[in-house]
Design a protein around this motif. Structure first.
Motif, PDB file in Angstrom:
ATOM      1  N   ILE A 226      -8.590  26.537 -14.601  1.00 49.84           N
ATOM      2  CA  ILE A 226      -9.277  26.268 -15.870  1.00 49.84           C
ATOM      3  C   ILE A 226     -10.388  25.241 -15.672  1.00 49.84           C
ATOM      4  O   ILE A 226     -11.486  25.378 -16.224  1.00 49.84           O
ATOM      5  CB  ILE A 226      -8.268  25.779 -16.931  1.00 49.84           C
ATOM      6  CG1 ILE A 226      -7.251  26.874 -17.259  1.00 49.84           C
ATOM      7  CG2 ILE A 226      -8.996  25.341 -18.206  1.00 49.84           C
ATOM      8  CD1 ILE A 226      -7.845  28.155 -17.808  1.00 49.84           C
ATOM      9  N   ARG A 229     -13.286  27.018 -14.153  1.00 49.79           N
ATOM     10  CA  ARG A 229     -13.964  27.862 -15.154  1.00 49.79           C
ATOM     11  C   ARG A 229     -14.771  27.018 -16.127  1.00 49.79           C
ATOM     12  O   ARG A 229     -15.882  27.386 -16.523  1.00 49.79           O
ATOM     13  CB  ARG A 229     -12.921  28.668 -15.932  1.00 49.79           C
ATOM     14  CG  ARG A 229     -12.354  29.834 -15.176  1.00 49.79           C
ATOM     15  CD  ARG A 229     -13.165  31.107 -15.395  1.00 49.79           C
ATOM     16  NE  ARG A 229     -12.997  31.578 -16.770  1.00 49.79           N
ATOM     17  CZ  ARG A 229     -13.961  31.658 -17.677  1.00 49.79           C
ATOM     18  NH1 ARG A 229     -15.174  31.251 -17.397  1.00 49.79           N
ATOM     19  NH2 ARG A 229     -13.710  32.129 -18.897  1.00 49.79           N
ATOM     20  N   TRP A 314      -5.672  36.343 -13.367  1.00 49.66           N
ATOM     21  CA  TRP A 314      -6.387  35.384 -14.219  1.00 49.66           C
ATOM     22  C   TRP A 314      -7.837  35.788 -14.465  1.00 49.66           C
ATOM     23  O   TRP A 314      -8.268  35.800 -15.615  1.00 49.66           O
ATOM     24  CB  TRP A 314      -6.309  33.981 -13.617  1.00 49.66           C
ATOM     25  CG  TRP A 314      -4.932  33.385 -13.638  1.00 49.66           C
ATOM     26  CD1 TRP A 314      -3.866  33.787 -14.399  1.00 49.66           C
ATOM     27  CD2 TRP A 314      -4.457  32.278 -12.864  1.00 49.66           C
ATOM     28  NE1 TRP A 314      -2.766  33.016 -14.148  1.00 49.66           N
ATOM     29  CE2 TRP A 314      -3.093  32.068 -13.219  1.00 49.66           C
ATOM     30  CE3 TRP A 314      -5.044  31.435 -11.919  1.00 49.66           C
ATOM     31  CZ2 TRP A 314      -2.327  31.055 -12.646  1.00 49.66           C
ATOM     32  CZ3 TRP A 314      -4.277  30.423 -11.347  1.00 49.66           C
ATOM     33  CH2 TRP A 314      -2.941  30.237 -11.706  1.00 49.66           C
ATOM     34  N   PRO A 315      -8.617  36.127 -13.441  1.00 45.65           N
ATOM     35  CA  PRO A 315     -10.016  36.489 -13.720  1.00 45.65           C
ATOM     36  C   PRO A 315     -10.148  37.788 -14.501  1.00 45.65           C
ATOM     37  O   PRO A 315     -10.911  37.858 -15.475  1.00 45.65           O
ATOM     38  CB  PRO A 315     -10.638  36.612 -12.321  1.00 45.65           C
ATOM     39  CG  PRO A 315      -9.696  35.945 -11.391  1.00 45.65           C
ATOM     40  CD  PRO A 315      -8.335  36.101 -11.992  1.00 45.65           C
ATOM     41  N   SER A 319      -9.732  36.239 -18.085  1.00 45.58           N
ATOM     42  CA  SER A 319     -11.108  35.747 -18.194  1.00 45.58           C
ATOM     43  C   SER A 319     -12.128  36.853 -18.384  1.00 45.58           C
ATOM     44  O   SER A 319     -13.307  36.581 -18.611  1.00 45.58           O
ATOM     45  CB  SER A 319     -11.474  34.924 -16.945  1.00 45.58           C
ATOM     46  OG  SER A 319     -10.530  33.914 -16.683  1.00 45.58           O
ATOM     47  N   THR A 321     -13.500  38.833 -16.184  1.00 49.57           N
ATOM     48  CA  THR A 321     -14.553  38.752 -15.178  1.00 49.57           C
ATOM     49  C   THR A 321     -13.903  39.003 -13.823  1.00 49.57           C
ATOM     50  O   THR A 321     -12.841  39.610 -13.740  1.00 49.57           O
ATOM     51  CB  THR A 321     -15.267  37.388 -15.230  1.00 49.57           C
ATOM     52  OG1 THR A 321     -16.333  37.371 -14.282  1.00 49.57           O
ATOM     53  CG2 THR A 321     -14.324  36.238 -14.960  1.00 49.57           C
ATOM     54  N   VAL A 326     -16.106  33.903 -10.880  1.00 46.48           N
ATOM     55  CA  VAL A 326     -15.562  32.594 -11.234  1.00 46.48           C
ATOM     56  C   VAL A 326     -15.935  31.556 -10.187  1.00 46.48           C
ATOM     57  O   VAL A 326     -16.369  30.444 -10.504  1.00 46.48           O
ATOM     58  CB  VAL A 326     -14.030  32.668 -11.392  1.00 46.48           C
ATOM     59  CG1 VAL A 326     -13.431  31.271 -11.545  1.00 46.48           C
ATOM     60  CG2 VAL A 326     -13.660  33.522 -12.597  1.00 46.48           C
ATOM     61  N   VAL A 355     -14.602  29.579 -21.552  1.00 50.25           N
ATOM     62  CA  VAL A 355     -13.150  29.429 -21.521  1.00 50.25           C
ATOM     63  C   VAL A 355     -12.629  29.452 -22.952  1.00 50.25           C
ATOM     64  O   VAL A 355     -13.193  28.824 -23.848  1.00 50.25           O
ATOM     65  CB  VAL A 355     -12.753  28.103 -20.844  1.00 50.25           C
ATOM     66  CG1 VAL A 355     -11.241  27.932 -20.867  1.00 50.25           C
ATOM     67  CG2 VAL A 355     -13.261  28.066 -19.415  1.00 50.25           C
ATOM     68  N   GLU A 359      -7.011  32.069 -23.008  1.00 45.14           N
ATOM     69  CA  GLU A 359      -7.033  32.065 -21.546  1.00 45.14           C
ATOM     70  C   GLU A 359      -6.267  30.865 -20.998  1.00 45.14           C
ATOM     71  O   GLU A 359      -5.473  30.997 -20.051  1.00 45.14           O
ATOM     72  CB  GLU A 359      -8.487  32.030 -21.078  1.00 45.14           C
ATOM     73  CG  GLU A 359      -8.666  32.004 -19.573  1.00 45.14           C
ATOM     74  CD  GLU A 359     -10.130  31.898 -19.182  1.00 45.14           C
ATOM     75  OE1 GLU A 359     -10.396  31.767 -17.970  1.00 45.14           O
ATOM     76  OE2 GLU A 359     -11.008  31.927 -20.071  1.00 45.14           O
TER      77      GLU A 359
END
Length: 420
Positions: A226, A229, A314-315, A319, A321, A326, A355, A359
């Motif tokens: 985080i 990001r 996570w991405p 996110s 993406t 990232v 962000v 997320e």
């Protein structure tokens, strides 16, 4: 006269987005307040009617008594009935305060009331975290929040056993809440520094949790993601430095006198766990459990799972993406790159989605949970590490809603199958 009535019916059947959001917030608020009121009554009844069970409280008091009464700063000389002091200095100062107000730990009822307050504060923080979810990614249906109050074991951990896990997790949830506030404020305000102050507050709260019990470190990989990001690679280093500095400040009285002894005991990553108390790995047998090969295998699995989360889950899922984007955005945000780097990464930075609170919640909860899964040992009180996260984790896993209470209850029952 019939037309207005027809329009009202249409509005009721198809509410406008803002109206619908307001209705959802009001429903969530009503459920949350109802759960808090229920928990206040239930915990009061437990404290008044259920017998307190001594496990670690006396040992905690014995461990901090050396600091309180003798001014001892050598961690090797601080111990209790259950063994030496193995928690960082934040634990010492908090339980030193409890030692003072409870007459050296003798006023158990007062200690229980303090932990009831910790329980309710934790529940309020958790409900506030769930309320900040804006999309279906992390938005749990209000009915799913009932899962938070089903565990008999969790109530026991807090108000009947007074474990330090309760205090550590309160700091952890407050840290996640502050992080979601930072993300929301950054989208709302034009003031440059205000949202970043919330990230700093969050980091200090996370560090406070680590200073009570090292288990909160399981959230650090998610927090680092985080931070990357939100502010780039330089921001990650800044927040990690804030964690280190705050740990030094909290542990300064011990570090200045007996630094090796403090670090060896408070941050012992090689400690051997007792097979007698393990809940999660009892089926592998004592020989495997105590072997160095087993410990290394769990560490390797943990690292692999974190890599899968960081590079794929996570991405892509949280996110929207890619991991490459990232990382490139994280590099492009550094001052050195902005001054000497190419424009290609800077242009990609403009396309990077901001962000969001959803997320943050999803990343922090999953980061913690994979650490729990790969933990070298889980004692029954460690259920507090993830119990409040189960509604969201089940939501993310797309488990049918009707099966979620059964899984939550099953996890709680399995956690109760311990020697205690």
């Amino acid at each position: 006269s019939m037309m207005p009535a027809s329009n009202q019916q249409i509005r009721k059947q198809h509410p406008e987005p803002r109206t619908q959001q307001r209705q959802q917030k009001n429903t969530f608020l009503g459920v949350a307040l109802g759960l808090l009121a229920f928990e206040a009554v239930l915990n009061t009844a437990i404290v008044l009617r259920v017998s307190y069970t001594e496990i670690d409280w006396r040992a905690y008091m014995q461990q901090v008594a050396g600091v309180a009464e003798l001014g001892e700063r050598n961690y090797l000389k601080l111990a209790g009935d259950t063994g030496p002091l193995v928690y960082p200095a934040g634990f010492v100062w908090i339980y030193r305060g409890l030692w003072a107000i409870t007459g050296g730990g003798t006023d158990i009822r007062l200690a229980q009331l303090v932990f009831m307050a910790v329980y309710l504060a934790t529940m309020a923080a958790v409900l506030a975290i769930y309320s900040r979810a804006q999309t279906t990614l992390a938005r749990v249906h209000p009915a799913g929040l009932v899962l938070l109050v089903l565990s008999k074991r969790l109530h026991s951990i807090y108000v009947l056993r007074l474990f330090n896990d309760a205090v550590a997790m309160l700091f952890a949830y407050l840290a996640i809440l502050a992080m979601t506030v930072a993300a929301t404020e950054r989208q709302r305000t034009t003031r440059r520094r205000w949202p970043w102050a919330w990230y700093d507050i969050s980091t200090l709260l996370l560090s406070a949790g680590i200073s009570v019990k090292m288990s909160v470190q399981l959230m650090l990989p998610g927090a680092a993601y985080i931070w990357l990001r939100a502010g780039g690679a330089g921001f990650v280093l800044r927040q990690l430095a804030l964690v280190v500095v705050s740990q030094i400040v909290v542990g300064a009285p011990f570090l200045l006198r007996f630094p090796r002894e403090y670090l060896a005991r408070a941050f012992d990553f090689t400690r051997q766990f007792d097979f007698t108390w393990t809940v999660n790995w009892r089926f592998v047998g004592k020989q495997v459990f105590e072997s160095i090969e087993w410990a290394r295998a769990l560490l390797a699995i943990h690292l692999v799972l974190l890599a899968v989360l960081g590079l794929l889950v996570w991405p892509r899922r949280f996110s929207r993406t890619s991991a490459r984007s990232v990382v490139e955005a994280g590099i492009a945000r550094t001052r050195i790159w902005q001054r000497f780097g190419s424009r290609r990464l800077s242009q990609g930075l403009q396309r990077m989605p901001p962000v969001t609170a959803d997320e943050i919640i999803a990343v922090m909860f999953t980061s913690n949970f994979v650490g729990v899964v790969c933990a070298r040992s889980l004692h029954y009180q460690f259920y507090a590490w993830y119990a409040h996260m189960l509604p969201l984790l089940l939501h993310l896993s797309h488990v049918p809603p009707l099966a979620r209470p059964l899984l939550t209850r099953g996890t709680s029952i399995r956690q109760q199958r311990s020697p205690l």
